[in-house]
Write a protein that holds these residues in place. Structure first.
Motif, PDB file in Angstrom:
ATOM      1  N   LYS A 193     -27.748   9.044  -7.430  1.00 17.10           N
ATOM      2  CA  LYS A 193     -26.332   9.374  -7.182  1.00 17.10           C
ATOM      3  C   LYS A 193     -26.231  10.601  -6.278  1.00 17.10           C
ATOM      4  O   LYS A 193     -27.046  11.510  -6.375  1.00 17.10           O
ATOM      5  CB  LYS A 193     -25.623   9.658  -8.503  1.00 17.10           C
ATOM      6  N   ASP A 238     -20.295  10.483  -6.244  1.00 16.63           N
ATOM      7  CA  ASP A 238     -19.427  11.208  -7.177  1.00 16.63           C
ATOM      8  C   ASP A 238     -18.362  11.996  -6.408  1.00 16.63           C
ATOM      9  O   ASP A 238     -18.689  12.718  -5.456  1.00 16.63           O
ATOM     10  CB  ASP A 238     -20.281  12.173  -8.010  1.00 16.63           C
ATOM     11  N   HIS A 240     -16.032  13.880  -8.308  1.00 20.22           N
ATOM     12  CA  HIS A 240     -15.729  15.035  -9.179  1.00 20.22           C
ATOM     13  C   HIS A 240     -14.236  15.303  -9.341  1.00 20.22           C
ATOM     14  O   HIS A 240     -13.800  16.460  -9.262  1.00 20.22           O
ATOM     15  CB  HIS A 240     -16.433  16.298  -8.664  1.00 20.22           C
ATOM     16  N   GLU A 264     -17.591   7.522  -8.473  1.00 25.76           N
ATOM     17  CA  GLU A 264     -17.406   8.196  -9.765  1.00 25.76           C
ATOM     18  C   GLU A 264     -16.281   9.225  -9.713  1.00 25.76           C
ATOM     19  O   GLU A 264     -16.164   9.980  -8.755  1.00 25.76           O
ATOM     20  CB  GLU A 264     -18.732   8.880 -10.129  1.00 25.76           C
ATOM     21  N   ASP A 265     -15.478   9.231 -10.765  1.00 26.08           N
ATOM     22  CA  ASP A 265     -14.446  10.253 -10.976  1.00 26.08           C
ATOM     23  C   ASP A 265     -13.633  10.542  -9.705  1.00 26.08           C
ATOM     24  O   ASP A 265     -13.600  11.679  -9.225  1.00 26.08           O
ATOM     25  CB  ASP A 265     -15.092  11.544 -11.502  1.00 26.08           C
ATOM     26  N   GLU A 290     -16.793  10.855 -18.361  1.00 27.71           N
ATOM     27  CA  GLU A 290     -17.645  11.925 -18.888  1.00 27.71           C
ATOM     28  C   GLU A 290     -16.840  12.999 -19.599  1.00 27.71           C
ATOM     29  O   GLU A 290     -17.416  13.811 -20.330  1.00 27.71           O
ATOM     30  CB  GLU A 290     -18.502  12.532 -17.769  1.00 27.71           C
ATOM     31  N   HIS A 340     -23.297   9.868 -18.921  1.00 25.94           N
ATOM     32  CA  HIS A 340     -23.414  11.147 -18.212  1.00 25.94           C
ATOM     33  C   HIS A 340     -24.398  12.034 -18.964  1.00 25.94           C
ATOM     34  O   HIS A 340     -24.458  12.015 -20.186  1.00 25.94           O
ATOM     35  CB  HIS A 340     -22.027  11.793 -18.178  1.00 25.94           C
TER      36      HIS A 340
HETATM   37 MG    MG Z   1     -20.043  13.128 -12.437  1.00 30.27          MG
END
Ligand code: MG
Length: 418
Positions: A193, A238, A240, A264-265, A290, A340
Motif C-alpha cells: 500500500k 491510502d 487518509h 482507502e479512507d 480503521e 489495519h
Molecule cells: Mg490507512
C-alpha cells in the motif's frame, strides 16, 4: 477512609441492583484455573508510533501481554484495572462484558476506552493460552489458515516521518513510488500500500479539494506503481480521510482503469453517508473502518454495503472477540477484511491469531518497515517470511519479548512491569 477514586467511580457506575452485574468475581473451579487478576499496567515503547504495551498480572506465575492502539489510554487502563482486580482472567468474554458495562454509561463505547479494552483483552487471551497450554487462535475456535498474508505499508515511497516533514509535492514522484514498489516485490510481498495524499501545491488545503492537475499527478503515481507490480501484487492507495466527496470521487474514477486493489479512507471518518456516496459512485473498491469501534460502529458499513472492504484495527475495535463478531457479520454480507495494523510485534501477532480464525480476511497490514529493530523486540526469527506471518503454535500469543530491547526503546520515565 476515602476510597480510591476509580474504585469509587466503578461502584457508582454499576450502582446497586444493576441488571447485568458482573462485578462479583467468579471462582470455585479449583486447580490451576482458579486464578485472579492482581494488577494491570501499561508502558510505552517508542516505535514507529508510541506503542502502548499492556501487562496483566495474576496471583499465579503467569502474566499476559497485550497492546492498545497508540495514544492516550493510560487513564482508561487504570480505571479498568479497578474493575477487573480479583476476577478470573480466563473468563475473557465475561471480563470484556464487565469492562463494557462499566464504560458504556460514561461514554466509553468508542475511542480510547475501547483501545484500552482491546489491549487488556489481548493480554487476557495470552494468559488463558499460557495457562491452558494452547495458542490463542485455538481458544478462539481454530484457524482457517496456517499463515496470514501481510501487506506492507510503503508510505509514500519514503519513511513516514520523512514524508510528513518534507515537501511531498516535490519529494515524491512516480519514479520514487515505482522504485519502492519493485523493491517491495523483491522482498517477497504480494500485497502493498502507498500513500496517495502527500503534497499539494495549494496553500489552503482546508477545503479538502485538489485541482485537476493535482489529481493528474496522483493518477501518474497509480500508473507507475500498478505498471511496476503488474499482476504480481495487489496494491492499495491510502487517502487518509483528507478529501471532499467530490474530489475523492474524481480520484477514484480517474484510477478505475488501473489494477488497483483498493482506495482507502477517501473521506473524513465521521460520515457513513459520505463513504457510501464515494463507494457507489465508482468501480474502484473502497476500504475503510480503521477508526470504527465495536460491532455497532461497523453495522451501517456492513448491513448497508457502505464500502467494499473493511479494515478493523484489532488494537482499537474492542478486542479479538469483537473482531470475530465484526468479521462474521461482514462475511454474511460478503465483505472481505484487511485489518489495519500499525502496532509492535505484540499487536501484530495478536492480529495474526484473530485473522487466522475468520474466513474473510485477505491481508493484514504491516506498517513498521522503517523500524529496523522491530523484530528484535521478540525472541526468535523475523515474524514476516516471504510476505506472510505464520500463526504461532506456542501457548498464548506465542511471542516472547526481549526485555533488554524494550528497555533500550522505552519512552523516558516508563518502567516495564515484568
Ligand atoms: Mg490507512
Amino acid at each position: 477512609m476515602r476510597r480510591p477514586s476509580y474504585e469509587h467511580l466503578v461502584q457508582d457506575v454499576l450502582g446497586e441492583g444493576v441488571w447485568r452485574d458482573l462485578g462479583e468475581p467468579l471462582g470455585g473451579r479449583g486447580g490451576t484455573r482458579d486464578i485472579e487478576i492482581s494488577g494491570i499496567s501499561s508502558f510505552v515503547v517508542d516505535g514507529n508510533f508510541p506503542w502502548n504495551l499492556i501487562v496483566v498480572q495474576t496471583d499465579a506465575e503467569v502474566y499476559g501481554v497485550g497492546e492498545a492502539f497508540t495514544g492516550p489510554v493510560r487513564e482508561h487502563i487504570k480505571f479498568l484495572e479497578t474493575a477487573l482486580i480479583d476476577h478470573n482472567p480466563i473468563d475473557v468474554a465475561r471480563n470484556v462484558e464487565h469492562m463494557n458495562q462499566v464504560l458504556s454509561g460514561i461514554g466509553g463505547s468508542t475511542g480510547y476506552a475501547q483501545a484500552a479494552v482491546s489491549g487488556i483483552e489481548i493480554a487476557l487471551w495470552d494468559i488463558a493460552g499460557k495457562l491452558l497450554e494452547v495458542p490463542v487462535y485455538q481458544l478462539l475456535g481454530g484457524k482457517f489458515r496456517d499463515t496470514v498474508e501481510v501487506y506492507k505499508d510503503c508510505h509514500a515511497g519514503e519513511p513516514l516521518l520523512a514524508a510528513s516533514a518534507g515537501d511531498g509535492a516535490s519529494m515524491y514522484g512516480p519514479e520514487q513510488y515505482q522504485a519502492v514498489a519493485e523493491q517491495t516485490l523483491d522482498e517477497g510481498f504480494s500485497s502493498m500500500k502507498f500513500d496517495l495524499d502527500v503534497g499539494s501545491s495549494s496553500n489552503d488545503t482546508t477545503h479538502r479539494r485538489l485541482s485537476g492537475s493535482e489529481v493528474d499527478q496522483r493518477v501518474e503515481i497509480v500508473r507507475a506503481v500498478t505498471e511496476a507490480v503488474g499482476d504480481e501484487a495487489e496494491v492499495g492507495f491510502d487517502l487518509h480521510w483528507n478529501f471532499s466527496v467530490e474530489t475523492a470521487l474524481e480520484i477514484a474514477r480517474a484510477i478505475e482503469s488501473f489494477e488497483v486493489g483498493w482506495l482507502e479512507d477517501p473521506v473524513p471518518p465521521e460520515s457513513v453517508e459520505s463513504h457510501r456516496r464515494v463507494a457507489r459512485g465508482t468501480s474502484t473498491r473502497i476500504l475503510a473502518g480503521e477508526n470504527l469501534t465495536r460491532l455497532e460502529g461497523f453495522l451501517p458499513y456492513i448491513t448497508e454495503y457502505t464500502v467494499d472492504f473493511l479494515a478493523p484495527d484489532i488494537q482499537k475495535c474492542g478486542g479479538l472477540l469483537e473482531f470475530q463478531q465484526i468479521a462474521s457479520l461482514a462475511d454474511v454480507f460478503g465483505i472481505p477484511l484487511a485489518p489495519h495494523n500499525i502496532s509492535s510485534p505484540v499487536g501484530t501477532i495478536a492480529s495474526v491469531h484473530a485473522a487466522a480464525t475468520v474466513p474473510n480476511v485477505f491481508a493484514l497490514e504491516w506498517h513498521a518497515s522503517e523500524v529496523d529493530w522491530w523484530d528484535d523486540v521478540h525472541v526468535g526469527p523475523p515474524l514476516i517470511d516471504d510476505g506472510r506471518i505464520a500463526v504461532p503454535e506456542e501457548p498464548g500469543l506465542g511471542i516472547t519479548l526481549d526485555r533488554s530491547v524494550l528497555d533500550d526503546h522505552c519512552s523516558p520515565r516508563e518502567s516495564i512491569p515484568f
